[in-house]
Design a protein around this motif. Sequence first.
Motif, PDB file in Angstrom:
ATOM      1  N   GLU A  28     -10.291  -1.042  -7.329  1.00 54.32           N
ATOM      2  CA  GLU A  28      -9.985  -2.034  -6.307  1.00 54.32           C
ATOM      3  C   GLU A  28     -10.559  -3.372  -6.747  1.00 54.32           C
ATOM      4  O   GLU A  28     -11.756  -3.487  -7.011  1.00 54.32           O
ATOM      5  N   SER A  56      -4.544  -5.106   1.863  1.00 54.31           N
ATOM      6  CA  SER A  56      -4.455  -4.572   0.505  1.00 54.31           C
ATOM      7  C   SER A  56      -3.021  -4.316   0.073  1.00 54.31           C
ATOM      8  O   SER A  56      -2.168  -3.930   0.884  1.00 54.31           O
ATOM      9  N   TYR A  58      -1.060  -2.048  -3.027  1.00 56.14           N
ATOM     10  CA  TYR A  58      -1.330  -0.935  -3.938  1.00 56.14           C
ATOM     11  C   TYR A  58      -0.260  -0.925  -5.028  1.00 56.14           C
ATOM     12  O   TYR A  58       0.939  -0.973  -4.741  1.00 56.14           O
ATOM     13  N   GLN A  71      -5.725  -1.314  -6.542  1.00 53.76           N
ATOM     14  CA  GLN A  71      -5.690  -1.823  -5.166  1.00 53.76           C
ATOM     15  C   GLN A  71      -6.161  -3.263  -5.204  1.00 53.76           C
ATOM     16  O   GLN A  71      -7.270  -3.550  -5.650  1.00 53.76           O
ATOM     17  N   THR A  73      -7.148  -6.418  -2.879  1.00 54.21           N
ATOM     18  CA  THR A  73      -7.561  -6.667  -1.505  1.00 54.21           C
ATOM     19  C   THR A  73      -7.936  -8.131  -1.332  1.00 54.21           C
ATOM     20  O   THR A  73      -8.694  -8.683  -2.143  1.00 54.21           O
TER      21      THR A  73
END
Length: 350
Positions: A28, A56, A58, A71, A73
């Motif tokens: 992430e 977020s 993906y 990911q 964010t």
Amino acid sequence: MRPLRSRARWEDDVREPVLDVAHLGHIELLTPKLEESRAFFVDVLGMTESGRRGGSVYLRAWDDYERYSLQLTAATVPALGHAAFRARSPQALARRVEAIERTGLGIGWHEGELGHGPAYRFHDPDGHTIEIYYETEWYEAPEALRPALKNQAQRHPARGVGVRRLDHFNCLAVDIAANRRFFEDNLGFRLTEQIVLDSGVEAGMWLTATNKSYDFAYTREAHGIRGRFHHVTYALDSREAVLQAADVFLEAGVPIETGPHKHAVQQTFFLYVFEPGGHRVEVANAGARLVLAPDWKPIRWTEAERRKGQAWGLKTIDTFHTHGTPPLPREHGGPADDGSEDLAGDGIAS
């Protein structure tokens, strides 16, 4: 010829390996430019969006078997959100959670994430957030992305660089030795290569849970600041693909930091760029070397050897040794009012 050791000697010298971690699952990245970062990974790297939730996005490479490997964010500054490893079984997950909790670095269970089941989160000794999980969602390609071959996760997108899979990540850490021992003792990772300075201080470590030569690396943070991130790496099939990626980046106006060159450590053929959110991203022919020996003896690189630079190619650019995310504070040469950054390096890290 070296004499064979007795069976009793083997049993005394060889510690039973812990094989509870299967592989690196996903990363992430926190980014202050979510849509611009997404456009980079989709349009330039050739990844595919596989979902959105909250703040977020993906994304997946075309041969990742899980739903996603990245990911993105939304955040105010770029940083590592977390790195995630998949356990080999529910029982393996339970064993690793028990071991981690004994260290006092556990955070607790994280549930409700897109694409995988409950994950146990914890800090490493440097403060990076890591998680381990088992239950996962295997990717099911929609009709438009269904491949001709059933043993492939997704049709090749034929877009941008076309990265194949998540390969590894690299964090910066203040105390490499403490982090190495943590991952070895509590998660069963094996050390394959390391950098040790003349003072005896460890300046870099490359660890694996698989037959790959490494799943992640930590190199020394030059300013004594904990929890910083260096880069994420996606794998390509060949050196030629890395060279073609350089042309894709050129045409897309993506700044190339350094490469294509060949690392001495791990022999990775590499190219580094910056994505719009500020993170360093590597594309590499990274899967060529395998560590098949169960009794592999870690390769140790000295300070003098590392000062020679790469295996071949241009001298490593100074920013490579100190630029990371989040950016350095101003008192350590970080962004000034004009947005510039002083990133002179110590010249040691790979």
